[in-house]
Design an enzyme around this catalytic site. Sequence first.
Site, PDB file in Angstrom:
ATOM      1  N   GLU A 164      72.083  52.506  -1.649  1.00 32.57           N
ATOM      2  CA  GLU A 164      73.234  52.693  -0.756  1.00 32.57           C
ATOM      3  C   GLU A 164      74.142  51.466  -0.660  1.00 32.57           C
ATOM      4  OE1 GLU A 164      71.593  54.101   2.935  1.00 32.57           O
ATOM      5  OE2 GLU A 164      70.552  55.755   1.960  1.00 32.57           O
ATOM      6  N   GLU A 269      66.036  62.785  -2.961  1.00 31.66           N
ATOM      7  CA  GLU A 269      65.681  62.994  -1.554  1.00 31.66           C
ATOM      8  C   GLU A 269      66.116  64.392  -1.112  1.00 31.66           C
ATOM      9  OE1 GLU A 269      66.965  59.715   0.903  1.00 31.66           O
ATOM     10  OE2 GLU A 269      66.522  58.228  -0.653  1.00 31.66           O
TER      11      GLU A 269
END
Length: 380
Positions: A164, A269
């Site tokens: 991220e 995810e």
Amino acid sequence: MKSTKLFYLLFAFLIFFTACKENIQKEEAETVVTTPLSLKSAYKDNFYIGAAVNAGQINGENTSASAVLEREFNSITPENVMKSMNIHPKVDTFNFELPDKYVALGEKNNMFIVGHTLVWHSQLSPWLEQIKDSTEMANQLKNHIQTIVGRYKGKIKGWDVVNEALNEDGTLRESVFLKVLGEGYLAQVFEWAAEADPNLELYYNDYNLCQSAKKDGAVALVKKIQDSGAKIDGVGIQAHWSLKEPSIEEIENSILAYSTLGMKVMFTELDVTVLKNPWDLQGADVNQNFEGDPTMNPYPEVLPDSIQMQLAKRYEDIFKLFLKHQDKITRVTFWGINDGQSWLNGWPIKGRTNYPLLFDRDFQPKKAYHSIMALKDSRK
């Protein structure tokens, strides 16, 4: 007379032998038909099927969770135990107890073991976040990466090296790493990881990577790392999706964009929320504004069959796309084993009941599970 008796005896034996052979073949055929498939066996020729595991599951505290994990999945990712604040809480202290158990769990079940995550601005050790000197930051970050990667060299097969690092518009996030080390930290941390284990697969992992601006930012990020000469092997697309978004076309475009760079593509995810997105509503503090609002928690006890069907269709469409591009995709990891484990029960609004995974709170397969299995079920 004796020859006649011998003839009948041999004839009877032949009939008996033939009947036994037919029964054995029938039983074997029935066994093939009735033996239940699992996700990992159904998709073994396509890509790894993974699950994120929490501390309790690593410790084997729930036998039902352990049974589903071992039966259905051939890859694991640690939900939290390898994040900086947990594995490296103090400058001179590493906490390897649960990470060691995690790796042992994967080895025991012959799984593809993933490390998550080496460099991330969130859940960061406070001592690391407080460093302001670039030389000290570089030394400490290198030690952090190489100590952890080196400990599991040859055991963990792939690491989310950077997690991220992008804003939604595709620009670099103003993390402590960017502020102290500059943009070059991205290539540097990949180099350090590769030095610690040259055979590792090294990934960049992020959410919303199917959205145009962020996708373009990720493509630029990967190119810069490649141009630096650092090793990067894949892009992990955090597939935290809803029943309608992103579109199948957007997902497909992202697969093509990253694979064109030579990247292995992973959906790291995966979960599909069935609840409303409060970010579409007005207000600065989601929990404060919507916590306790019954319209934001419409299925507190059970998911209606109509929504079950929508969830099943969504997963079916997603996996049809994955199979279409199986030559580019190496792993699909669900963010949890069952609905009760999912982080979406408490985010972004506390106290909500969500149903985003393939197994319900009793570890029973849902319609979504069967919709995915139907795509690969050789018995049909």
